[in-house]
Design a protein around this motif. Structure first.
Motif, mmCIF file in Angstrom:
data_model
loop_
_atom_site.group_PDB
_atom_site.id
_atom_site.type_symbol
_atom_site.label_atom_id
_atom_site.label_comp_id
_atom_site.label_asym_id
_atom_site.label_seq_id
_atom_site.Cartn_x
_atom_site.Cartn_y
_atom_site.Cartn_z
ATOM 1 N N GLY A 302 0.817 -1.224 0.000
ATOM 2 C CA GLY A 302 0.000 0.000 0.000
ATOM 3 C C GLY A 302 0.838 1.255 0.000
ATOM 4 N N SER A 303 0.462 2.192 0.856
ATOM 5 C CA SER A 303 1.169 3.480 0.913
ATOM 6 C C SER A 303 2.627 3.280 1.312
ATOM 7 C CB SER A 303 0.499 4.406 1.931
ATOM 8 O OG SER A 303 -0.794 4.712 1.495
ATOM 9 N N ALA A 304 2.863 2.299 2.172
ATOM 10 C CA ALA A 304 4.239 2.050 2.611
ATOM 11 C C ALA A 304 5.108 1.650 1.416
ATOM 12 C CB ALA A 304 4.248 0.957 3.683
ATOM 13 N N SER A 348 6.230 -0.624 7.354
ATOM 14 C CA SER A 348 4.841 -0.950 7.698
ATOM 15 C C SER A 348 4.356 -0.033 8.809
ATOM 16 C CB SER A 348 4.749 -2.404 8.161
ATOM 17 O OG SER A 348 3.456 -2.687 8.620
ATOM 18 N N GLN A 349 3.324 0.720 8.533
ATOM 19 C CA GLN A 349 2.745 1.594 9.553
ATOM 20 C C GLN A 349 2.357 0.782 10.776
ATOM 21 O OE1 GLN A 349 0.185 3.189 12.141
ATOM 22 N NE2 GLN A 349 -0.894 1.895 10.684
ATOM 23 N N SER A 350 1.534 -0.235 10.566
ATOM 24 C CA SER A 350 0.978 -1.004 11.687
ATOM 25 C C SER A 350 1.991 -1.972 12.284
ATOM 26 C CB SER A 350 -0.231 -1.806 11.207
ATOM 27 O OG SER A 350 0.186 -2.734 10.202
ATOM 28 N N GLY A 351 2.927 -2.408 11.445
ATOM 29 C CA GLY A 351 3.864 -3.430 11.903
ATOM 30 C C GLY A 351 3.228 -4.804 12.001
ATOM 31 N N THR A 353 1.203 -6.137 9.107
ATOM 32 C CA THR A 353 0.716 -6.588 7.798
ATOM 33 C C THR A 353 1.279 -7.971 7.475
ATOM 34 O OG1 THR A 353 0.504 -4.320 7.101
ATOM 35 C CG2 THR A 353 0.629 -5.945 5.344
ATOM 36 N N VAL A 399 -8.527 5.086 7.747
ATOM 37 C CA VAL A 399 -7.967 3.940 7.009
ATOM 38 C C VAL A 399 -6.952 4.415 5.967
ATOM 39 C CG1 VAL A 399 -8.537 2.137 5.334
ATOM 40 C CG2 VAL A 399 -9.848 2.323 7.447
ATOM 41 N N SER A 401 -3.993 6.152 4.641
ATOM 42 C CA SER A 401 -2.807 6.649 5.340
ATOM 43 C C SER A 401 -2.390 8.028 4.822
ATOM 44 C CB SER A 401 -1.665 5.657 5.116
ATOM 45 O OG SER A 401 -0.526 6.083 5.814
ATOM 46 N N GLN A 408 6.943 7.958 6.955
ATOM 47 C CA GLN A 408 7.737 6.875 6.331
ATOM 48 C C GLN A 408 8.725 7.486 5.338
ATOM 49 O OE1 GLN A 408 4.495 4.604 4.780
ATOM 50 N NE2 GLN A 408 4.236 3.387 6.646
ATOM 51 N N GLU A 489 -9.081 4.949 -2.881
ATOM 52 C CA GLU A 489 -9.478 4.402 -1.578
ATOM 53 C C GLU A 489 -10.736 5.065 -1.036
ATOM 54 O OE1 GLU A 489 -5.691 3.027 1.046
ATOM 55 O OE2 GLU A 489 -5.656 5.124 0.471
ATOM 56 N N ALA A 603 -9.429 -2.169 5.120
ATOM 57 C CA ALA A 603 -9.107 -2.278 6.548
ATOM 58 C C ALA A 603 -7.825 -1.512 6.823
ATOM 59 C CB ALA A 603 -8.899 -3.738 6.915
ATOM 60 N N VAL A 606 -3.976 -5.020 7.564
ATOM 61 C CA VAL A 606 -4.357 -6.233 6.840
ATOM 62 C C VAL A 606 -3.517 -7.401 7.347
ATOM 63 C CG1 VAL A 606 -4.658 -7.279 4.575
ATOM 64 C CG2 VAL A 606 -5.050 -4.842 4.870
HETATM 65 C C1 G6P Z 1 -3.781 -1.332 4.322
HETATM 66 C C2 G6P Z 1 -4.064 0.122 4.633
HETATM 67 C C3 G6P Z 1 -3.108 1.025 3.867
HETATM 68 C C4 G6P Z 1 -1.664 0.643 4.192
HETATM 69 C C5 G6P Z 1 -1.419 -0.840 3.915
HETATM 70 C C6 G6P Z 1 -0.102 -1.299 4.466
HETATM 71 O O1 G6P Z 1 -4.125 -1.609 3.010
HETATM 72 O O2 G6P Z 1 -5.400 0.453 4.298
HETATM 73 O O3 G6P Z 1 -3.317 2.372 4.248
HETATM 74 O O4 G6P Z 1 -0.799 1.424 3.429
HETATM 75 O O5 G6P Z 1 -2.416 -1.637 4.554
HETATM 76 O O6 G6P Z 1 -0.172 -1.226 5.856
HETATM 77 P P1 G6P Z 1 1.069 -1.138 6.813
HETATM 78 O O7 G6P Z 1 0.467 -1.093 8.190
HETATM 79 O O8 G6P Z 1 1.898 -2.365 6.577
HETATM 80 O O9 G6P Z 1 1.813 0.119 6.458
#
Ligand code: G6P
Length: 609
Positions: A302-304, A348-351, A353, A399, A401, A408, A489, A603, A606
């Motif tokens: 995704g955005s990352a 990864s934003q969430s860490g 994925t 959702v 980003s 990042q 999105e 979501a 993911v």
């Molecule tokens: C989902 C989110 C996106 C994000 C991507 C990667 O698709 O909706 O906004 O860029 O996951 O997520 P991460 O947490 O790994 O950066």
């Protein structure tokens, strides 16, 4: 980000603190805690996880008292855990402290305090504060305010702090520097909070503290002084918006709030890592991580992933190491040529994925060193990497980003400079120029965001379209991909991105009369070529929205609309341009009346493959 609430009055402090913390839940947190003066001592309860865990602990063993401080923590220094959650106390329990922000020099302070005999019980930067106050208290003849002042002058970084002292049960002290803090005014009771919603059900009269101000709060009054001791007179502000709007800081959606938070998120991510007088500090990552490395693979989704594309250019240009960027979900199944001479950077934003995690595990099994760039302390990606660099965007709730992507980018630029400095592959003069400009980036993002009204007006002209095309070259192409993703999105408009040079190899067949084309042209070395591409689509009747800066705009003769973003070094243009594309996507979706923060089918994190 963390949240603070504090109370002093005649009611049951614990109840008010927990109710206040509940109002801060939308911010995201991993643990929560309170300290209450119970008539004899400062009693602390803290629990990992949701607030209900703290509530359960309090129902089993209640805290009674009329003064207290509470905190929801979103980990930055030290994993999410009970011992790392706030409030933190001095060794003898005389002081309890809640803190938002980052104490940059906590390492030195911790060492100095340890040498004086302090025993630390957490991994946090915050814990230095109660120990430092205690130290000065003992050396200042038991003067609470003087001890606080003496302690805070040694702190560098950003902080909003609430402090209680067992010897002064009628006093709550609050200090602010670069992290928001307000005082709420009641009758026979007063409050502190990092955010208005925490106290909105109790009072609508608030005082906003400014940087470098200290508030001494009792149940009957508040006195504010500057650090030099000069009294500060502050007007009372009456809050008029409702609790729901307050959670969004008065913004209609989290997405637009988070777009506006970008200058701060970027500044927080740069703070303590970048200075003009020293090499980049890439957190705990040692230069050895680059030893014998002959290539870098960036993996992300995704955005990352789009941040990774910018990273490729930045790292190759500055550190002169070949970089490939792959979607994590593709990397895993591509039999990657990863080996012990490869550094894999997982973004990864969430860490959490799933594909990125699986890609990392594969890379490790192939003998690679893995560096993670993530926004969530203690996330799985962070725990499994050989080194981790945290972005300090704070919790991202929308959702789509925005601020996490911007941070990042900052992280990857810092890595490129770090690697260039370690490997000596770019002249110190050029690196100095880049570092100076990076320090200026929060200001440039602010300027981009200041074009919001124009972008909102422009969105009205295009929001009914069914297709849009984004064009760019070089880094403009990478940022165009992110702009197009945002649009898809949240507005559900079909949109695609093409490299300017590829247009004539197929996509130009799609251009018809009034087709909307977003032409990103922020790189002055490439804008001549972009001009040819823009002409190609204008000739076929396209409605061209040009995104350019003062250096590139003069190169473009024709366009239908223009968004001007501040000029910066060609290498850094994504940082000044992306907020404009985020705003455009936001306003297009808003005109369409969609659920912007929770777009259909998507979501935030993911965790499935
Ligand atoms: C989902 C989110 C996106 C994000 C991507 C990667 O698709 O909706 O906004 O860029 O996951 O997520 P991460 O947490 O790994 O950066």
């Amino acid at each position: 980000m963390c949240g603070i609430v504090g109370y002093i009055g005649e009611k049951n402090a614990a109840e008010i603190l927990v109710a206040g913390l509940e109002k801060l839940e939308y911010r995201g947190y991993d643990s929560a805690g309170i300290a209450v003066y119970d008539g004899a001592s400062l009693s602390v309860r803290k629990e990992l996880g949701r607030l209900k865990n703290l509530e359960e602990a309090l129902s089993k063993s209640p805290l009674t008292g009329n003064a207290g401080i509470g905190h929801t923590r979103w980990a930055t220094h030290g994993m999410p855990s009970t011992k790392n959650s706030h409030p933190h106390t001095s060794m003898d329990g005389k002081f309890a402290v809640v803190h938002n922000g980052i104490i940059e020099n906590y390492g030195e302070l911790r060492e100095a305090l340890t040498n004086k005999g302090c025993v630390f019980t957490s991994e946090t930067d915050t814990e230095v504060i109660p120990h430092l106050i205690d130290y000065h208290y003992e050396n200042n003849g038991g003067d609470f305010l003087r001890a606080v002042k003496s302690a805070i002058v040694s702190l560098t970084g950003s902080f909003a702090i609430g402090i209680l002292c067992k010897d002064f049960p009628d006093t709550l002290i609050a200090v602010r520097k670069d992290s928001p803090l307000i005082v709420g005014l009641g009758k026979g009771e007063n409050f502190i909070a990092s955010d208005i919603p925490a106290i909105l059900s109790e009072t609508r009269d608030v005082l906003f503290l400014d940087d470098g101000e200290i508030a001494v709060i009792t149940k009957d009054g508040v006195s504010i002084t500057a650090l030099d001791g000069n009294p500060v007179i502050r007007d009372v502000h009456r809050v008029t918006f409702n609790e729901n709007a307050a959670q969004k800081g008065g913004f209609e959606h989290f997405m637009i709030k988070e777009i506006h938070e970008q200058p701060k998120a970027v500044a927080d991510t740069l703070r303590g890592r970048l200075s003009l007088s020293a090499p980049v500090k890439f957190d705990g990552i040692e230069p050895e991580i680059l030893k014998d490395i002959d290539k870098i693979h960036i993996i992300a989704c995704g955005s990352a992933y789009h941040a990774g594309l910018v990273g490729k250019t930045a790292i190759e240009r500055l550190a002169k190491i070949p970089v490939s960027v792959e979607l994590s979900s593709e990397y895993r199944y591509n039999n990657p040529l990863t080996d012990s001479k490869t550094l894999v950077i997982a973004i990864s934003q969430s860490g959490e994925t799933a594909d990125t995690l699986a890609g990392m595990r594969l890379a490790k099994s192939l003998g690679a060193r893995v560096l993670a760039i993530t926004n969530v302390v203690g996330s799985t990606v962070a725990r499994e990497a050989s080194g981790v660099f945290y972005t300090y965007a704070g919790p991202e709730i929308s959702v789509a980003s925005t601020k996490a992507y911007a941070t990042q980018l900052v992280a990857i630029y810092l890595f490129a400079v770090f690697a260039a400095e370690v490997l000596g592959r770019t002249s110190p003069e050029e690196l100095y120029t880049i570092k100076s400009e990076l320090l200026n980036i929060p200001e440039l993002i602010k300027q981009t965001i200041s074009t919001e009204a124009e972008i909102a007006a422009l969105s009205k002209k295009i929001y009914k379209e069914t297709d849009m095309y984004y064009l760019g070259r070089g880094l403009d192409y990478a940022v165009a991909m992110e702009g197009s993703l945002k649009l898809k999105e949240i507005s559900y408009i079909h949109s695609e991105t093409y490299a300017g040079g590829e247009l004539k190899h197929g996509p130009i067949a799609l251009i018809e009369d009034k087709t909307v084309v977003l032409a990103i042209s922020c790189d002055k070395d490439l804008c001549g070529k972009m001009e040819s591409n823009i002409k190609e689509v204008i000739t076929r009747g396209a409605f061209v929205v040009l995104l350019a800066n003062d250096a590139t705009k003069p190169m473009h003769a024709e366009f239908s609309e223009v968004i001007t973003v501040p000029e910066t070094l060609p290498l850094l243009t994504p940082l000044s341009a992306v907020a404009a594309l985020q705003l455009l996507a936001y306003y297009v979706a808003k005109n369409l009346g969609y659920d912007i923060d929770k777009p259909r089918n998507l979501a935030k994190s993911v965790t499935v493959e």
